[in-house]
Scaffold this active site. Structure first.
Site, PDB file in Angstrom:
ATOM      1  CG  HIS A 180      33.437  37.395  35.156  1.00 18.60           C
ATOM      2  ND1 HIS A 180      33.247  38.469  34.310  1.00 18.60           N
ATOM      3  CD2 HIS A 180      32.425  37.422  36.034  1.00 18.60           C
ATOM      4  CE1 HIS A 180      32.148  39.122  34.677  1.00 18.60           C
ATOM      5  NE2 HIS A 180      31.627  38.499  35.727  1.00 18.60           N
ATOM      6  CG  LEU A 181      32.742  34.710  41.810  1.00 17.86           C
ATOM      7  CD1 LEU A 181      33.778  33.781  42.411  1.00 17.86           C
ATOM      8  CD2 LEU A 181      32.199  35.665  42.869  1.00 17.86           C
ATOM      9  CG  HIS A 182      32.010  31.005  36.646  1.00 15.89           C
ATOM     10  ND1 HIS A 182      33.304  31.492  36.534  1.00 15.89           N
ATOM     11  CD2 HIS A 182      32.094  29.680  36.391  1.00 15.89           C
ATOM     12  CE1 HIS A 182      34.113  30.493  36.209  1.00 15.89           C
ATOM     13  NE2 HIS A 182      33.406  29.387  36.127  1.00 15.89           N
ATOM     14  CG  LEU A 183      26.716  29.329  42.167  1.00 17.16           C
ATOM     15  CD1 LEU A 183      27.576  28.874  43.340  1.00 17.16           C
ATOM     16  CD2 LEU A 183      25.386  29.873  42.675  1.00 17.16           C
TER      17      LEU A 183
END
Ligand SMILES: [Zn+2]
Length: 169
Positions: A119-122
């Protein structure tokens, strides 16, 4: 070797023990699953900002979209704009909370790049000129790690004092 009470005892983090929830950990956190400790400091209808359960440094934040996307190119224009505003706001909060000298900001996209969560996360990671090496930690010379729940408490307070507004983005 001086014995200064160790840095932080991960063994005592009950939420890490024996809990391996099935499914995407960020989707579970988004849905406030009881299987995941809530370290979020802020959320709106697009994003959640959360303290990292396994921080590189105290104040290590993850900002992730509510939508389960795995590639930055899947973000909508609205999400991109919001994310930039959030980034600015969160950096101000971390400046006040942790007074870091520098930051790492970025994504690990894909397992080969080091992403353990698809899951994309910065990542926003506060950095300091002379960070404690693992040898110092083992020798008990420095205290580096703060309980992420304590970090969360402090950052929630600061976030509430000066809430994010969309006009910043
Ligand atoms: Zn997800």
């Amino acid at each position: 070797m001086e014995d200064s009470g160790y840095f932080f005892n991960f063994e005592k983090m009950s939420y890490v023990k024996g809990r391996h929830p099935a499914g995407c950990i960020l989707c579970l956190a988004r849905d406030r699953s009881p299987d995941v400790v809530d370290l979020s400091i802020w959320r709106d209808e697009l994003f959640v900002a959360s303290v990292n359960l396994y921080p590189y440094n105290p104040g290590h934040l993850l900002v992730y979209p509510l939508r389960h996307v795995e590639d930055v190119r899947e973000l909508t224009g609205e999400e991109e704009g919001r994310l930039l505003g959030l980034q600015r706001w969160l950096l101000d909060i971390l400046d006040r909370a942790c007074s870091p000298h520098a930051y790492n900001i970025g994504y690990n996209m894909g397992a080969a790049a080091g992403a353990s969560i698809s899951h994309l996360h910065l990542h926003i990671i506060p950095r300091y000129p002379r960070e404690t090496g693992i040898a110092d930690l083992i020798a008990g010379r420095r205290v580096l790690v703060e309980d992420p729940r304590e970090t969360t408490r402090r950052l929630r307070e600061l976030a509430a004092q000066e809430p994010f507004s969309i006009s910043r983005s």
